[in-house]
Scaffold this motif. Structure first.
Motif, PDB file in Angstrom:
ATOM      1  N   MET A 351       1.399  -1.270   0.012  1.00 60.63           N
ATOM      2  CA  MET A 351       0.125  -0.320   0.154  1.00 60.63           C
ATOM      3  C   MET A 351       1.062   1.383   0.182  1.00 60.63           C
ATOM      4  N   GLY A 352       1.994   0.896   0.437  1.00 56.18           N
ATOM      5  CA  GLY A 352       2.946   2.664   0.635  1.00 56.18           C
ATOM      6  C   GLY A 352       2.839   3.389  -0.929  1.00 56.18           C
ATOM      7  N   SER A 353       3.377   3.095  -1.899  1.00 56.24           N
ATOM      8  CA  SER A 353       3.673   3.568  -2.292  1.00 56.24           C
ATOM      9  C   SER A 353       1.824   3.501  -3.301  1.00 56.24           C
ATOM     10  N   SER A 354       0.922   3.651  -3.234  1.00 53.06           N
ATOM     11  CA  SER A 354      -0.307   3.387  -3.976  1.00 53.06           C
ATOM     12  C   SER A 354      -1.186   4.563  -3.006  1.00 53.06           C
ATOM     13  N   SER A 355      -1.288   4.799  -1.575  1.00 47.15           N
ATOM     14  CA  SER A 355      -2.378   4.455  -1.129  1.00 47.15           C
ATOM     15  C   SER A 355      -2.907   6.602  -0.694  1.00 47.15           C
ATOM     16  N   GLU A 356      -2.002   7.357  -1.389  1.00 47.36           N
ATOM     17  CA  GLU A 356      -1.571   8.574  -0.841  1.00 47.36           C
ATOM     18  C   GLU A 356      -3.476   9.299  -1.721  1.00 47.36           C
ATOM     19  N   ASN A 357      -4.003   8.622  -2.540  1.00 43.97           N
ATOM     20  CA  ASN A 357      -5.454   8.834  -3.264  1.00 43.97           C
ATOM     21  C   ASN A 357      -5.917   8.679  -2.418  1.00 43.97           C
ATOM     22  N   LEU A 358      -6.102   7.208  -1.478  1.00 45.27           N
ATOM     23  CA  LEU A 358      -6.836   6.455  -0.842  1.00 45.27           C
ATOM     24  C   LEU A 358      -7.074   7.384   0.087  1.00 45.27           C
ATOM     25  N   LEU A 359      -6.052   7.827   0.788  1.00 44.01           N
ATOM     26  CA  LEU A 359      -6.480   8.871   1.922  1.00 44.01           C
ATOM     27  C   LEU A 359      -6.698   9.702   1.930  1.00 44.01           C
ATOM     28  N   SER A 360      -6.430  10.278   1.096  1.00 48.18           N
ATOM     29  CA  SER A 360      -7.146  11.642   0.573  1.00 48.18           C
ATOM     30  C   SER A 360      -7.947  11.604   0.602  1.00 48.18           C
ATOM     31  N   PHE A 378       4.249   3.514   4.938  1.00 49.74           N
ATOM     32  CA  PHE A 378       4.065   4.428   3.693  1.00 49.74           C
ATOM     33  C   PHE A 378       4.924   5.392   3.750  1.00 49.74           C
ATOM     34  N   GLU A 379       5.129   5.608   3.010  1.00 52.06           N
ATOM     35  CA  GLU A 379       6.082   7.155   2.506  1.00 52.06           C
ATOM     36  C   GLU A 379       5.625   8.081   3.383  1.00 52.06           C
ATOM     37  N   SER A 380       6.790   8.973   3.111  1.00 50.41           N
ATOM     38  CA  SER A 380       6.484  10.679   3.626  1.00 50.41           C
ATOM     39  C   SER A 380       4.800  10.984   3.279  1.00 50.41           C
ATOM     40  N   GLU A 381       5.252  11.274   1.678  1.00 55.71           N
ATOM     41  CA  GLU A 381       3.870  11.901   0.606  1.00 55.71           C
ATOM     42  C   GLU A 381       3.026  11.633   1.065  1.00 55.71           C
ATOM     43  N   THR A 382       2.337  10.200   2.012  1.00 55.26           N
ATOM     44  CA  THR A 382       1.506  10.005   2.572  1.00 55.26           C
ATOM     45  C   THR A 382       0.602  10.000   3.551  1.00 55.26           C
ATOM     46  N   PHE A 383       1.948  10.385   4.289  1.00 55.39           N
ATOM     47  CA  PHE A 383       1.685  11.228   5.714  1.00 55.39           C
ATOM     48  C   PHE A 383       1.068  12.186   4.881  1.00 55.39           C
ATOM     49  N   THR A 384       2.006  13.567   4.589  1.00 58.03           N
ATOM     50  CA  THR A 384       1.172  14.841   3.865  1.00 58.03           C
ATOM     51  C   THR A 384      -0.474  14.704   3.166  1.00 58.03           C
ATOM     52  N   ALA A 385      -1.076  13.226   2.664  1.00 55.96           N
ATOM     53  CA  ALA A 385      -1.847  13.149   1.867  1.00 55.96           C
ATOM     54  C   ALA A 385      -3.451  13.281   3.218  1.00 55.96           C
ATOM     55  N   LEU A 386      -2.954  12.562   4.422  1.00 57.79           N
ATOM     56  CA  LEU A 386      -3.330  12.091   5.546  1.00 57.79           C
ATOM     57  C   LEU A 386      -3.699  13.838   6.716  1.00 57.79           C
ATOM     58  N   ALA A 387      -2.158  14.423   6.567  1.00 55.03           N
ATOM     59  CA  ALA A 387      -2.097  15.428   7.233  1.00 55.03           C
ATOM     60  C   ALA A 387      -3.017  16.851   6.522  1.00 55.03           C
ATOM     61  N   SER A 388      -3.618  16.647   5.067  1.00 58.09           N
ATOM     62  CA  SER A 388      -4.611  18.014   4.542  1.00 58.09           C
ATOM     63  C   SER A 388      -5.809  17.867   4.959  1.00 58.09           C
ATOM     64  N   VAL A 389      -6.238  16.096   4.799  1.00 61.58           N
ATOM     65  CA  VAL A 389      -7.494  15.637   5.380  1.00 61.58           C
ATOM     66  C   VAL A 389      -7.280  15.561   7.069  1.00 61.58           C
ATOM     67  N   SER A 408       9.381   3.637   7.886  1.00 57.48           N
ATOM     68  CA  SER A 408       9.670   4.264   6.667  1.00 57.48           C
ATOM     69  C   SER A 408       9.698   6.224   6.663  1.00 57.48           C
ATOM     70  N   ILE A 409       8.714   6.571   7.675  1.00 56.02           N
ATOM     71  CA  ILE A 409       8.756   7.903   8.160  1.00 56.02           C
ATOM     72  C   ILE A 409       9.603   8.520   8.586  1.00 56.02           C
ATOM     73  N   CYS A 410      10.457   9.489   7.203  1.00 53.48           N
ATOM     74  CA  CYS A 410      11.370  10.431   8.046  1.00 53.48           C
ATOM     75  C   CYS A 410      11.117  11.174   8.700  1.00 53.48           C
ATOM     76  N   ASP A 411      11.726  11.919   9.412  1.00 52.31           N
ATOM     77  CA  ASP A 411      11.196  13.497  10.468  1.00 52.31           C
ATOM     78  C   ASP A 411      10.652  14.760   9.451  1.00 52.31           C
ATOM     79  N   ALA A 412      10.507  14.594   8.413  1.00 48.04           N
ATOM     80  CA  ALA A 412       9.734  15.865   7.995  1.00 48.04           C
ATOM     81  C   ALA A 412       8.279  15.333   7.885  1.00 48.04           C
ATOM     82  N   GLY A 413       8.202  14.401   7.337  1.00 51.15           N
ATOM     83  CA  GLY A 413       6.643  13.651   7.824  1.00 51.15           C
ATOM     84  C   GLY A 413       6.196  13.566   9.293  1.00 51.15           C
ATOM     85  N   TRP A 414       6.817  12.438  10.161  1.00 50.88           N
ATOM     86  CA  TRP A 414       5.983  12.944  11.547  1.00 50.88           C
ATOM     87  C   TRP A 414       5.545  14.576  11.883  1.00 50.88           C
TER      88      TRP A 414
END
Length: 496
Positions: A351-360, A378-389, A408-414
C-alpha cells in the motif's frame, strides 16, 4: 434432583417453597433490604415458574420441605464456589474450570431454571463427553435463546446429541460452537433440525475444522434462516472449496448484518464470488475478510457490488496482500461507503506507494471513528495526504488512529503529521510505535505532539514504543506529566 419436584397437596405448603425459590433466584444473602421486602410481598402467591416446574410430567413428590431447601442450598453453593451468583434467565459458567463432578451438579440445576434464556459453558474442557446429560434436560429449558459451547472439546457423540436437542429449544437465537474441531465434518448432524422459520440470529463456527461438504450444506441451509444476522466462519480454510454454495445461500439472507471470513484461505477468485452476493446484503454492517493472504489482486477489477453495502460500518482487510491495483480500485469504492466507522487496512505492505489517493479521499467518510493502517510501508508523501485531510476537519469524528510500524516515515513526515493531529478533537487513542526490532531517536516533532495533546480533550492513550527521547525532551515530558490536569498514558517502553 428432577425427581424431587411436584406440586404439594395444599396451598399452605406451596407458599414457603415459593419464598425459598425466589430467594435463590434473586441471589445470595448479601442482597439489599429492598429485595427482602420484595420477597415478603411475593410470599402471597406462587411465582409462574414454580407452578410450571411443579406440574412437570417427570416431577415426583418431595419428602419434605427440608429436602427442598437442601436441594436449593446445594445449587446455590455450586454457583458460589464458582464465583457466580444465583440466576434466573442467565447461567454464565464461561471459563470456570468445570470438572466432571461440576457438570453433574450443573445438570441437576437445570430443572430449577425453566425460564433460562442464556447458557454459556464455553472454555471448559471437561464439557466434552458429557453433553448428552445436558441435552437430555433441554426440554426443561425450552425458552433457551443463547447457547455458547465454544472450546469445550466436544466429541462426535456430543455434537450428534446437540443436533437432536435443537428440536426442544425452538426459541434459540444465538449459537456458538467455535474452537471445537469435531464440529467439522458433522455440521449437517448439528444443524439438521434448523428448518424454515427458525429464529436463529447468530451462528459462530470459528476454527471448527469445517470441511468443503460442511460449507455446501451450510450454503443450502442459509435460505431457511431468514432471521440470521451474524455468520462467523473464520479460520476454516477448507470452506473455500464450497464458497460458491455459501455465496449462493448468502443471497437469501437479506437480514445479515455481520459476515466474518477471517483467515479462510480466500483467493482472488473468492472476491469475485463474494462480490456477486454483496448486492443482496444491503443490511450488512460488518465485513471481515482479513488475514487471507492469497486474496491480493482480487479487488483489481473493481468489485462493483461492494458499493451496494450502503450501511456498512466496519470493513477489515488487514493482512490481505493488497496490491497497488487493489488499492486503486478500493480508492474508488471505499469513499462511497459513507456510513463506514471502522477501516482496517493494516499489514498490506504494498500500500505504501499507492495509498496517497485513498487516504486523501477519506474526507468522504464523515462517520469514521477508527482508522488502523499500521505496517503499511507508508512514505512521507502519504502522511502529507493524511495531514491534508486532518487539517480540513474531515476526520473530526476519529477516535482511534493506529500508524504504528511505519518506520520509513522521515522526521519531516512526522512533523507534518504532529502539527495537524490537534484537529482530531475526538481522538482517544493514537499509536505511532516502531517495530520491535527498531529503535530510533525522537525528532523535534515530539514538541509538536506535546502541544497537540493539550488541544485534544478526549485523548487518553499514546503509543510510542521504541522511540528514544534525548534528556531534554524527556524533561519536557516529565514537566507535561506534572502540569496536565487529566490522565494521559504515554506508552514509551523503549525510551532510553
Amino acid at each position: 434432583m428432577s425427581q424431587t419436584r411436584k406440586k404439594t397437596s395444599s396451598e399452605g405448603e406451596t407458599k414457603p417453597q415459593t419464598s425459598t425459590v425466589n430467594k435463590f433466584l434473586r441471589g445470595s444473602n448479601a442482597e439489599s433490604r429492598k429485595e427482602d421486602n420484595d420477597l415478603k410481598t411475593s410470599d402471597s402467591q406462587p411465582s409462574d415458574w414454580i407452578q410450571k416446574t411443579a406440574t412437570s410430567e417427570t416431577a415426583k413428590p418431595l419428602s419434605s420441605e427440608m429436602e427442598w431447601r437442601s436441594s436449593m442450598e446445594k445449587n446455590e453453593h455450586f454457583l458460589q464456589k464458582l464465583g457466580k451468583k444465583a440466576v434466573n434467565k442467565c447461567l454464565d459458567l464461561n471459563n470456570c474450570g468445570l470438572t466432571t463432578a461440576d457438570m453433574k451438579e450443573m445438570v441437576a440445576l437445570l430443572p430449577f431454571l425453566p425460564d433460562l434464556e442464556e447458557l454459556d459453558i464455553s472454555w471448559n474442557g471437561f464439557v466434552g463427553g458429557t453433553l448428552l446429560s445436558i441435552t437430555q434436560q433441554m426440554h426443561l429449558v425450552s425458552k433457551l435463546k443463547i447457547l455458547r459451547l465454544g472450546s469445550c472439546r466436544l466429541t462426535t457423540d456430543d455434537v450428534q446429541a446437540l443436533g437432536e436437542a435443537f428440536e426442544m429449544i425452538p426459541e434459540l437465537e444465538e449459537l456458538n460452537l467455535s474452537w471445537n474441531s469435531k464440529v467439522g465434518g458433522n455440521l449437517p448432524l448439528i444443524l439438521q433440525k434448523f428448518q424454515k422459520g427458525s429464529k436463529i440470529q447468530m451462528i459462530e463456527l470459528v476454527d471448527c475444522s469445517l470441511t468443503s461438504e460442511d460449507g455446501t450444506f451450510l450454503g443450502q441451509l442459509l435460505p431457511m434462516l431468514q432471521s440470521l444476522e451474524v455468520l462467523d466462519l473464520s479460520i476454516n480454510r477448507d470452506i473455500v472449496g464450497s464458497l460458491n454454495s455459501i455465496a449462493q445461500g448468502l443471497k437469501s439472507t437479506s437480514n445479515l448484518k455481520v459476515l466474518k471470513l477471517h483467515s479462510c484461505g480466500l483467493s482472488q477468485k473468492s472476491v469475485k464470488i463474494l462480490d456477486a452476493a454483496f448486492r443482496y446484503l444491503g443490511e450488512l454492517r460488518k465485513l471481515d475478510l482479513s488475514c487471507n493472504k492469497d486474496l491480493g489482486g482480487g479487488f483489481e477489477d473493481s468489485p462493483a457490488q461492494l458499493v451496494m453495502l450502503k450501511h456498512l460500518q466496519v470493513l477489515d482487510l488487514h493482512q490481505c496482500s493488497l496490491t497497488a491495483d487493489d488499492v486503486m480500485s478500493l480508492t474508488q469504492v471505499i469513499p462511497l461507503l459513507s456510513n463506514l466507522q471502522e477501516l482496517d487496512l493494516s499489514a498490506n505492505k504494498k500500500m505504501g506507494s499507492s495509498s496517497e489517493n485513498l487516504l486523501s479521499r477519506l474526507r468522504f467518510l464523515p462517520a469514521l471513528k477508527s482508522l488502523v493502517i499500521n505496517n503499511c510501508a507508508f512514505e512521507s508523501e502519504t502522511f502529507t495526504a493524511l495531514a491534508s485531510v486532518i487539517q480540513t476537519g474531515h476526520l473530526a469524528k476519529l477516535q482511534k488512529l493506529d500508524l504504528s510500524y511505519n518506520d520509513s516515515i522521515c522526521d519531516a513526515g512526522w512533523t507534518m503529521f504532529c502539527q495537524n493531529v490537534r484537529f482530531l478533537k475526538e481522538l482517544i487513542e493514537l499509536d505511532i510505535s516502531l517495530r520491535p526490532s527498531n529503535f530510533r531517536d525522537c525528532g523535534q516533532w515530539f514538541r509538536h505532539l506535546l502541544y497537540a495533546v493539550t488541544k485534544l480533550p478526549q485523548i487518553t492513550e499514546i503509543g510510542m514504543k521504541r522511540w528514544i527521547l534525548p534528556a531534554s525532551q524527556e524533561e519536557e515530558l516529565e514537566c507535561f506529566d506534572q502540569d496536565k490536569k487529566r490522565s494521559i498514558h504515554f506508552d514509551h517502553g523503549g525510551f532510553q
